[in-house]
Motif scaffolding. Structure first.
Motif, PDB file in Angstrom:
ATOM      1  N   VAL A 117       0.844  -1.203   0.000  1.00  0.00           N
ATOM      2  CA  VAL A 117       0.000   0.000   0.000  1.00  0.00           C
ATOM      3  C   VAL A 117       0.876   1.248   0.000  1.00  0.00           C
ATOM      4  N   MET A 118       1.882   1.265   0.862  1.00  0.00           N
ATOM      5  CA  MET A 118       2.773   2.418   0.951  1.00  0.00           C
ATOM      6  C   MET A 118       3.502   2.654  -0.370  1.00  0.00           C
ATOM      7  N   PHE A 119       4.060   1.598  -0.952  1.00  0.00           N
ATOM      8  CA  PHE A 119       4.774   1.745  -2.224  1.00  0.00           C
ATOM      9  C   PHE A 119       3.837   2.268  -3.313  1.00  0.00           C
ATOM     10  N   TYR A 120       2.643   1.717  -3.379  1.00  0.00           N
ATOM     11  CA  TYR A 120       1.680   2.149  -4.395  1.00  0.00           C
ATOM     12  C   TYR A 120       1.337   3.634  -4.220  1.00  0.00           C
ATOM     13  N   GLU A 121       1.035   4.026  -2.982  1.00  0.00           N
ATOM     14  CA  GLU A 121       0.654   5.419  -2.728  1.00  0.00           C
ATOM     15  C   GLU A 121       1.813   6.378  -2.974  1.00  0.00           C
ATOM     16  N   MET A 122       3.020   5.955  -2.654  1.00  0.00           N
ATOM     17  CA  MET A 122       4.182   6.817  -2.902  1.00  0.00           C
ATOM     18  C   MET A 122       4.469   6.924  -4.390  1.00  0.00           C
ATOM     19  N   CYS A 123       4.277   5.832  -5.125  1.00  0.00           N
ATOM     20  CA  CYS A 123       4.516   5.836  -6.578  1.00  0.00           C
ATOM     21  C   CYS A 123       3.441   6.615  -7.337  1.00  0.00           C
ATOM     22  N   SER A 124       2.238   6.662  -6.791  1.00  0.00           N
ATOM     23  CA  SER A 124       1.128   7.285  -7.510  1.00  0.00           C
ATOM     24  C   SER A 124       0.688   8.611  -6.900  1.00  0.00           C
TER      25      SER A 124
END
Length: 190
Positions: A117-124
């Motif tokens: 979730v963190m990686f996705y939110e940081m990437c997007s």
């Protein structure tokens, strides 16, 4: 259909460095050797996470003239450096505290969900021509991930020396999340 914003050279350079930091963090947090010690695994995963926060803060300090954002970034750097030193100081003792295979699996399952979730939110994170807005939009999921990771590890029998560090991570990150949300309200997004 959303109109694409033309980005300044400064914003482009800032975002390129952010992307480099993010990729390095994701790789270093994900590709660790898992041991039978949840305490050891957490420390090995959290140190690259905190190094990334330092690098992200240094990146914004090269570009911003906003005093509130500068103060936030400087506080992040100081707190993350202290936390890294504290974890490194106890790592050799904490790795002795072992957990069952099931506990390690349960911990890693929780970590994986939080990290994805963190990686996705940081990437997007939405991109604008305001590097201050970009920084906060990127740092919010980073800090939220740290809080969730610390809460995840507290569910298990862990090294007693790690507990005050986890509590400090939760307290400082929650305060900074609150501050970032207030700052975000006052910043213009162009």
């Amino acid at each position: 259909m959303e109109k694409m914003v033309e980005l300044s050279n400064v914003t482009q350079a800032y975002l390129e460095e952010y992307e480099r930091i993010l990729k390095k963090m994701m790789k270093r947090m994900t590709y660790i050797t898992i041991t039978c010690s949840i305490s050891d695994n957490f420390i090995k995963q959290m140190i690259p996470h905190q190094i990334a926060a330092i690098k992200m803060s240094e990146n914004i300090l090269k570009c911003t003239t906003n005093l509130d954002v500068q103060c936030l970034a400087q506080n992040i750097i100081a707190e993350q450096k202290e936390s890294i030193e504290n974890m490194k100081a106890i790592q050799n003792r904490c790795c002795i505290v072992q957990n069952s295979e099931y506990e390690v699996y349960d911990y890693m399952y929780g970590f994986k969900e939080i990290a994805e979730v963190m990686f996705y939110e940081m990437c997007s994170a939405p991109i604008s021509n305001s590097i201050n807005v970009n920084f906060i939009r990127e740092m919010l999921p980073h800090h939220q991930g740290a809080v969730r990771m610390a809460q995840n590890v507290l569910r298990f029998c862990i090294c007693q020396e790690l507990i005050p560090i986890l509590q400090c991570i939760i307290n400082t990150q929650c305060k900074q999340i609150e501050l970032m949300l207030k700052l975000l309200e006052g910043l213009s997004d162009c």
